[in-house]
Design an enzyme around this catalytic site. Structure first.
Site, mmCIF file in Angstrom:
data_model
loop_
_atom_site.group_PDB
_atom_site.id
_atom_site.type_symbol
_atom_site.label_atom_id
_atom_site.label_comp_id
_atom_site.label_asym_id
_atom_site.label_seq_id
_atom_site.Cartn_x
_atom_site.Cartn_y
_atom_site.Cartn_z
ATOM 1 N N CYS A 278 0.826 -1.212 0.000
ATOM 2 C CA CYS A 278 0.000 0.000 0.000
ATOM 3 C C CYS A 278 0.856 1.256 0.000
ATOM 4 O O CYS A 278 0.904 1.998 -0.957
ATOM 5 C CB CYS A 278 -0.898 0.028 1.228
ATOM 6 S SG CYS A 278 -1.804 -1.456 1.507
HETATM 7 N N1 SAJ Z 1 6.238 2.414 8.810
HETATM 8 C C1 SAJ Z 1 7.244 3.233 9.326
HETATM 9 N N2 SAJ Z 1 6.913 4.116 10.317
HETATM 10 C C2 SAJ Z 1 5.632 4.219 10.798
HETATM 11 C C3 SAJ Z 1 4.638 3.388 10.249
HETATM 12 C C4 SAJ Z 1 4.957 2.483 9.267
HETATM 13 O O1 SAJ Z 1 8.397 3.161 8.916
HETATM 14 O O2 SAJ Z 1 5.402 5.017 11.700
HETATM 15 C C5 SAJ Z 1 6.582 1.477 7.739
HETATM 16 C C6 SAJ Z 1 6.291 0.050 8.123
HETATM 17 O O3 SAJ Z 1 7.410 -0.533 8.759
HETATM 18 C C7 SAJ Z 1 6.007 -0.591 6.766
HETATM 19 C C8 SAJ Z 1 5.369 0.523 5.982
HETATM 20 O O4 SAJ Z 1 5.745 1.744 6.638
HETATM 21 O O5 SAJ Z 1 7.206 -0.984 6.142
HETATM 22 C C9 SAJ Z 1 3.848 0.426 5.911
HETATM 23 O O6 SAJ Z 1 3.410 0.290 7.227
HETATM 24 P P1 SAJ Z 1 1.824 0.476 7.628
HETATM 25 O O7 SAJ Z 1 1.799 0.573 9.115
HETATM 26 O O8 SAJ Z 1 1.225 1.555 6.849
HETATM 27 O O9 SAJ Z 1 1.229 -0.943 7.288
HETATM 28 P P2 SAJ Z 1 0.521 -1.481 5.987
HETATM 29 O O10 SAJ Z 1 1.316 -1.314 4.751
HETATM 30 O O11 SAJ Z 1 0.074 -2.860 6.330
HETATM 31 O O12 SAJ Z 1 -0.677 -0.490 5.827
HETATM 32 C C10 SAJ Z 1 -1.951 -0.932 6.148
HETATM 33 C C11 SAJ Z 1 -2.839 -0.023 5.350
HETATM 34 N N3 SAJ Z 1 -4.151 -0.572 5.291
HETATM 35 C C12 SAJ Z 1 -4.818 -0.478 4.138
HETATM 36 O O13 SAJ Z 1 -4.331 0.005 3.116
HETATM 37 C C13 SAJ Z 1 -6.183 -0.994 4.163
HETATM 38 C C14 SAJ Z 1 -2.907 1.353 5.986
HETATM 39 O O14 SAJ Z 1 -3.984 2.105 5.395
HETATM 40 C C15 SAJ Z 1 -3.183 1.232 7.451
HETATM 41 O O15 SAJ Z 1 -3.324 2.532 8.026
HETATM 42 C C16 SAJ Z 1 -2.010 0.511 8.058
HETATM 43 O O16 SAJ Z 1 -2.109 -0.845 7.566
HETATM 44 C C17 SAJ Z 1 -2.044 0.523 9.566
HETATM 45 O O17 SAJ Z 1 -2.590 1.503 10.124
HETATM 46 O O18 SAJ Z 1 -1.467 -0.377 10.150
#
Ligand code: SAJ
Length: 442
Positions: A278
């Protein structure tokens, strides 16, 4: 010919009494949970996927999605409420088809809609009056109108009269037990008001709150705002990380302190980059479409660029650490990576920044090994590595133990005790009391 009202009323009635036969195309981390939610509410559900392995697993009641319990799958398939197939002819008897296939980007970071287009073409060949088609795959504003509608219109049927078309973004957060499908409000936008009403009625059967919007484009842009919001804020904290390192400020303490503000601030963590399907992808879908309007989405693109650069920045910091603290060159240095997935407590290495860091270090001659409780083996360049045990010997033998994903359940105190040099990109060791000089944070 049934009047437009009758066609819509018939479908609405079928939905409300949960007799509408529902098809879900794409049995991944979005599609399979959706199948279960509709089947659990009493709908007859057919899961469609081109992967015979997935079809066979669902048929056996074996769940390959951590958010779907095998016991639920078995109960629903045994009750005949849910079945899986790779035969798209099943669509001929379905009232609803929800498309949940992936929307990756190409090697040059442009939208790749081949899976969405493939699903739409299969549907178009079997489209019949009274069907509702919902696209859930994250994509740029305009996709439903400009790509999906023309393909479905080749059937000769008229949208809003004979069939209905809407967009509703998926909001599944893999591994999140606090917010499951039922708890997450569903945004819905149709090509016509009747399309919006029917798609809203459908999702109202499985989620507690439906939020209808005026168009498919609003619904498509809503999802992109949600994810680009994350990309931008992660990039902000990553840029601050690089600045704080140069200024000799502990960015982790800064973020922790800022998070004490009870309003107007949401903490994001620095990291080795952004992975998953995403956050790395969605900004490029938006920036690409913006160009068609002579609009250069600089802010969106810059955030994606900063996040994309993080694996290379981290590799540079590790090389420097091995040089300064390990007193040796990275060439031939043994680097033991802890965690290779894109985020903690998941088993997914797709677009994982950890893999990019390790590839960069391997390119410079480092000898890579890894430990990840969720990943038994990892393809890195020409090598296939197996997850090593975290024994005192393996930790002691490494010139650098590199924490790239902060999985829960790893004993970081044990890691610090036996490792010679630790480079921590996730602040996973923060809670360990003893923080010797040989533990370096991003
Ligand atoms: N990440 C960071 N720092 C942060 C948060 C995330 O480096 O503060 C990195 C994570 O390690 C990862 C990437 O960003 O590599 C994405 O992390 P994410 O927390 O956004 O997780 P995802 O990719 O699983 O995103 C999903 C998404 N859900 C959908 O698209 C339906 C996102 O919209 C959600 O908000 C997210 O999960 C969530 O909140 O966990």
């Amino acid at each position: 010919m049934q009047t437009q009202k009758t066609v819509a009323d018939n479908l609405r009635n079928k939905i409300l009494v949960r007799e509408a036969a529902i098809g879900v195309i794409g049995l991944g981390y979005v599609g399979l949970p959706l199948c279960v939610e509709f089947a659990r509410e009493g709908f007859p559900v057919v899961g469609l996927d081109v992967d015979p392995g997935r079809v066979a697993s669902v048929t056996r009641g074996d769940s390959y999605i951590s958010d779907v319990a095998a016991v639920d799958l078995r109960r629903l398939t045994a009750a005949g409420r849910l079945r899986a197939t790779d035969d798209y002819d099943a669509l001929r008897t379905l009232d609803v088809a929800v498309i949940c296939v992936q929307t990756p980007f190409t090697a040059t970071k442009e939208p790749d809609l081949r899976y969405v287009i493939g699903a739409l073409q299969e549907i178009a060949h079997r489209l019949h009056p009274g069907q509702l088609i919902v696209l859930q795959s994250t994509t740029y504003p305009g996709t439903t109108e400009e790509v999906a509608l023309p393909i479905l219109a080749t059937s000769g049927l008229e949208v809003g009269r004979d069939f209905f078309l809407a967009f509703s973004p998926e909001r599944v957060d893999p591994g999140n037990t606090r917010y499951t499908t039922r708890d997450i409000p569903k945004v819905v936008g149709g090509i016509t008001p009747t399309c919006t009403q029917l798609a809203s009625a459908l999702f109202a059967q499985i989620v507690s709150s439906v939020h209808p919007v005026d168009s498919t484009r609003v619904a498509e842009m809503t999802k992109l705002l949600e994810n680009v919001y994350r990309s931008v804020n992660i990039a902000l904290v990553n840029e601050l990380t690089m600045l704080c390192e140069r200024m000799g400020i502990d960015v982790w303490q800064v973020v922790e302190a800022a998070a004490t503000k009870p309003f107007g601030f949401m903490p994001f963590s620095p990291g080795p980059g952004v992975g998953g399907h995403c956050i790395p992808v969605d900004p490029y879908y938006l920036a690409w479409k913006a160009k068609a309007y002579d609009f250069n989405a600089k802010f969106v693109a810059l955030a994606a660029e900063i996040n994309e650069n993080m694996p290379y920045y981290v590799a540079g910091r590790v090389i420097e650490a091995v040089n300064l603290h390990g007193r040796r060159s990275i060439a031939g240095a043994r680097v033991l990576a802890l965690g290779v997935t894109y985020k903690r407590d998941v088993g997914d290495t797709r677009e994982s920044p950890a893999v990019k860091v390790l590839t960069e270090l391997q390119r410079r001659g480092a000898v890579i090994s890894f430990h990840d409780p969720h990943v038994p083996e990892l393809r890195l360049g020409e090598e296939t590595l197996r997850s090593a045990d975290l024994t005192p010997e393996t930790l002691g033998a490494a010139d650098c133990v590199l924490i790239l994903t902060d999985h829960r359940g790893v004993d970081y105190e044990h890691v610090i005790r036996y490792a010679g040099l630790v480079f921590d990109t996730r602040n996973a060791t923060a809670k360990v009391a003893a923080q010797p000089k040989r533990v370096i944070h991003l």
